[in-house]
Design an enzyme around this catalytic site. Structure first.
Site, short mmCIF file in Angstrom:
data_model
loop_
_atom_site.label_atom_id
_atom_site.label_comp_id
_atom_site.label_asym_id
_atom_site.label_seq_id
_atom_site.Cartn_x
_atom_site.Cartn_y
_atom_site.Cartn_z
N ASP A 266 15.46 -40.55 -63.94
CA ASP A 266 14.42 -40.75 -62.92
C ASP A 266 14.01 -39.38 -62.39
O ASP A 266 14.48 -38.34 -62.86
CB ASP A 266 14.91 -41.67 -61.80
CG ASP A 266 13.80 -42.58 -61.29
OD1 ASP A 266 12.80 -42.06 -60.76
OD2 ASP A 266 13.92 -43.81 -61.44
N HIS B 293 8.18 -41.37 -63.48
CA HIS B 293 9.57 -41.13 -63.07
C HIS B 293 10.21 -40.07 -63.97
O HIS B 293 11.36 -40.21 -64.38
CB HIS B 293 10.37 -42.42 -63.08
CG HIS B 293 9.98 -43.37 -61.98
ND1 HIS B 293 10.42 -43.24 -60.69
CD2 HIS B 293 9.16 -44.45 -62.00
CE1 HIS B 293 9.90 -44.21 -59.94
NE2 HIS B 293 9.12 -44.94 -60.70
N GLU C 175 5.22 -47.61 -62.05
CA GLU C 175 4.81 -46.62 -61.04
C GLU C 175 4.38 -45.29 -61.64
O GLU C 175 4.73 -44.22 -61.13
CB GLU C 175 5.94 -46.41 -60.03
CG GLU C 175 6.25 -47.67 -59.23
CD GLU C 175 7.39 -47.48 -58.25
OE1 GLU C 175 7.43 -48.18 -57.24
OE2 GLU C 175 8.27 -46.63 -58.50
#
Length: 803
Positions: free
Chosen positions: A230, A300, A366
């Site tokens: 991440d 990420h 995202e």
């Protein structure tokens, strides 16, 4: 991933919201609230034990049939397997070890030619491939003269042995035991029964990961989703790219956490070697758990780009970013050059060699497109590929990665954003986290689906609004909320529903510094999850579940596993009695068990008075209460204490009301209460948009002063497009906490300068006089500091009588 937060149980008095307040003259040690009655004597044959539920098994079996009699199990009970049957022997050895750990002895395993039929006074294990049951199904037949567990596969036999182990340990004692005769026919409702653990935000050791896997196995969960990369860390060794762990495996934490005793930056590092990865995979496989790795892309990716800057959008980002200390949505994406895909494919080649799972999770969530939009190179690539926009580019990106995974005979798995922008690879599987809309869309398109909706199955939500609750997001996601979850979206037809292969709970770890927080976040909501994914909806019964959970809570403690007790912890609420005098009501979240209390400050026992009606709040007050079931506590004692009226007025962080909904979190302070590195840390309720809080209906008659404990935290949050919504107020007196009456836009009636608090990393006490007021009024607290960083929060508010 997905703005998430949390913390372990603290020692503090408990109370609910609104007029409920926390009053603790002498807070208890944190450890006492992490485990109910953890300092009581160990399980033994001589102490009081639970009256065992006839079928004290979690998850609840598909079918049970009571039989006459009881089976007696002791150290002389043989455990029989067939000669040369390695699978039976492995299950028998595992079962014997688990029995030894809790009952204090292990049955002797013996090999025989007729284990499945010669089971008199013995426990016989038998794998029978011809049985007309599912691969994970089993039959457990308990008679007074013997026990037989039969299954088609080793996995089914393993689950049957786990069920028998639960029955044999349900009384909480050691030594010999008798269990009710019964026949159990059991099989799972869904093939994917998962838990995700994020180790990128806060790293967990191999032993800690194995501890989670151990508990999954004992709940018949079969998929461990390992979130390994991440923005905040890259945790898996890739031999071709050593900087991924050398650079990407370390970051400097935000605030006081990131400084050593001399004030110098202190790196936070951790990763798994490939040898350790193989060890965990094998450990899980021995417990019939598949480990599914997640390597995030295209978003990420900040830790990877910090390690190898050429992987990013190089015509927009001119220098390497740092490995992020922040939470939230970041804008660093992988580039779309062929060299970046070569890197990703090489990484996935090594990952595929470590994980035999048929699924590899590639994230896909995202992926903020800001850098792609700003990049001339990326825009040229979109045009050359004939794509519509950046969403279509991500779909193309996912498709290219999917094609590479197919060369390893693997299935691409991703979060539901992978549905956007175009068609998925035909065999791709979707994990739906933004509610269930993604699951519905994917199933209708013919893709398999795993449901993991954030509001229902995310473990980073708090479990209560108590003041001793661990950090996390609001609103609360309770044990009952987890238990009531329905896996299949109602919009799907029967045919489409066949694509729903299961569900999982996700544990994001931004605010779980220690493994104690991981455990109290997981347990006992893991028990509810296990029943949701194993047992048919028609078989679920909340009250029966709680009766079976009571001995399970004792099992956790016997295994030295920390477990949250907030579902059964006593909450206190002040009310006005008929005569106008204050009274105290007692309750617990689950509405289960008996509440017993003492008013002399001692811990209640099963003979203490049972709570039946509101109690007079006569000062001084030192009331301690505990929830009991079957004569034993199912939660640690909680205290309500007040010496005077000021004590009754005290409201702690959780007892105040936010001025707005959304972005409300409960965060652990980045330093101890005294500002040092060690010691108890406050858990503060904050709002990332507007630091504004309301003390509702404050009784101001005779009040002349106010005392407020405040804390500051680093604002290490990236809110992406919500950043411009952050409220800041002009600094007055160099920064002050303002107290306003009734309306948060009214003129301040008091200002408490923040100068002293700015100098401390811990909790600071501020005091000010209040003008005389009669009656009850809302008090609004706002921080006029001129900036949103640091993030200011209230720890407690106390009203004092006029002198």
């Amino acid at each position: 991933m997905k703005t998430r937060t949390t913390r372990s149980l603290l020692a503090a008095a408990a109370l609910a919201a609104a007029l409920t307040a926390c009053h603790s003259a002498a807070p208890r040690e944190a450890a006492a609230h992490k485990q109910a009655a953890h300092d009581s004597e160990p399980a033994s044959a001589t102490r009081d034990t639970f009256t065992a539920h006839r079928t004290a098994i979690i998850p609840r079996p598909l079918k049970t049939q009571a039989q006459r009699g009881q089976f007696e199990f002791d150290a002389n009970t043989p455990l029989q397997v067939h000669v040369g049957q390695a699978g039976e022997r492995r299950v028998a050895d595992y079962f014997a070890a688990k029995v030894r750990a809790l009952r204090g002895f292990a049955p002797v395993v013996s090999e025989t030619q007729t284990a499945s039929t010669n089971a008199r006074d013995a426990i016989a294990l038998s794998i029978e491939p011809e049985l007309a049951i599912g691969d994970e199904a089993y039959v457990l037949d308990i008679q007074s003269d013997g026990v037989r567990i039969r299954a088609r596969t080793e996995a089914g036999l393993f689950y049957g042995a786990v069920s028998l182990w639960q029955l044999l340990t349900a009384d909480g004692g050691q030594g010999a035991i008798r269990i009710a005769a019964q026949r159990i026919e059991d099989a799972p409702a869904y093939p994917w029964r998962g838990v995700m653990l994020d180790v990128a935000r806060h790293f967990r050791s191999v032993d800690e990961v194995k501890s989670v896997i151990d508990q999954m196995a004992l709940h018949k969960l079969n998929t461990f989703h390992w979130h390994l990369t991440d923005d905040q860390g890259w945790r898996i060794e890739i031999k071709q790219y050593p900087r991924l762990t050398q650079v990407g495996g370390c970051r400097i934490l935000a605030g006081a956490n990131g400084r050593d005793a001399q004030g110098k930056p202190r790196p936070y590092c951790g990763h798994y070697t490939q040898e350790q990865i193989r060890d965990v995979v094998a450990y899980a496989a021995a417990r019939h758990i598949t480990v599914v790795p997640e390597i995030e892309m295209p978003g990420h990716a900040q830790a990877a780009i910090a390690s190898y800057p050429n992987l990013g959008v190089t015509d927009v980002v001119r220098k390497a970013p740092r490995v992020s200390p922040d939470w939230g949505v970041h804008t660093y994406l992988f580039g779309v050059d062929d060299s970046t895909f070569t890197f990703l494919e090489n990484v996935l080649d090594e990952v595929a060699g470590l994980f035999p799972s048929k699924y590899i999770h590639i994230g896909g969530d995202e992926a903020a497109k800001d850098q792609w939009i700003a990049s001339k190179k990326v825009q040229a690539r979109i045009k050359s590929l004939g794509l519509k926009d950046e969403m279509a580019l991500q779909s193309w990106f996912v498709g290219r990665i999917g094609q590479h995974l197919q060369t390893h005979d693997r299935i691409l798995l991703g979060w539901d954003e992978i549905l956007e922008g175009g068609r998925l690879p035909a065999n791709a599987t979707v994990m739906s986290w933004r509610g269930t809309a993604g699951a519905v869309e994917a199933a209708r398109e013919g893709h398999d689906v795993i449901v993991a909706p954030d509001r229902q199955l995310y473990l980073d939500y708090v479990q209560s609004d108590r003041d001793d609750e661990t950090p996390g997001r609001f609103p609360a996601s309770t044990l009952r909320n987890f238990y009531d979850f329905s896996i299949v979206p109602a919009e799907l037809t029967a045919q489409q529903s066949k694509h729903v292969i299961g569900a999982q709970a996700n544990l994001w770890s931004e605010h779980r510094r220690g493994f104690d927080r991981v455990q109290t976040t997981l347990y006992p909501r893991l028990d509810a999850l296990a029943e949701v994914v194993w047992s048919p909806t028609a078989n679920r019964d909340w009250n029966d579940f709680q009766q079976r959970l009571a001995p399970q809570l004792a099992r956790y403690r016997a295994q030295d596993v920390l477990v949250s007790d907030v579902a059964y912890a006593v909450s206190f609420k002040l009310i006005d009695g008929a005569d106008g005098q204050p009274q105290l009501t007692l309750s617990n979240q689950a509405g289960f068990g008996e509440i017993r209390y003492r008013t002399d400050g001692g811990d209640p026992d099963p003979t203490s008075p049972r709570y039946r009606q509101p109690l007079p709040a006569t000062l001084p007050l030192d009331l301690v209460a505990t929830t009991f079931f079957d004569g034993r506590p199912v939660a640690a004692p909680r205290r309500f204490s007040a010496r005077d009226l000021a004590g009754l007025s005290r409201r702690t962080s959780a007892g105040l009301r936010p001025c707005r909904e959304g972005y409300n979190l409960r965060l652990e302070d980045d330093a101890a209460r005294d500002g040092g590195r060690d010691g108890e840390r406050a858990a503060l309720t904050v709002n990332l948009i507007d630091p504004c809080w309301i003390y509702p209906a404050a009784a101001l008659d005779g009040i002349g002063a106010i005392e407020v404990q405040v804390g500051q935290l680093p604002y290490n949050f990236q809110l992406w497009h919500d950043t411009d919504k952050i409220v800041t107020r002009k600094a007055v007196q160099g920064g002050a906490l303002e107290v306003r009456l009734d309306d948060c836009k009214s003129a301040p009636i008091a200002r408490l300068p923040l100068a002293a608090a700015k100098r401390s990393d811990g909790i600071t006490t501020l005091r000010a006089k209040l003008p005389a007021r009669d009656g009850r009024h809302d008090l609004c607290f706002v921080f006029a500091s001129g900036t949103h960083d640091p993030l200011w929060a209230l720890d407690a508010v106390t009203l004092h009588p006029a002198e």
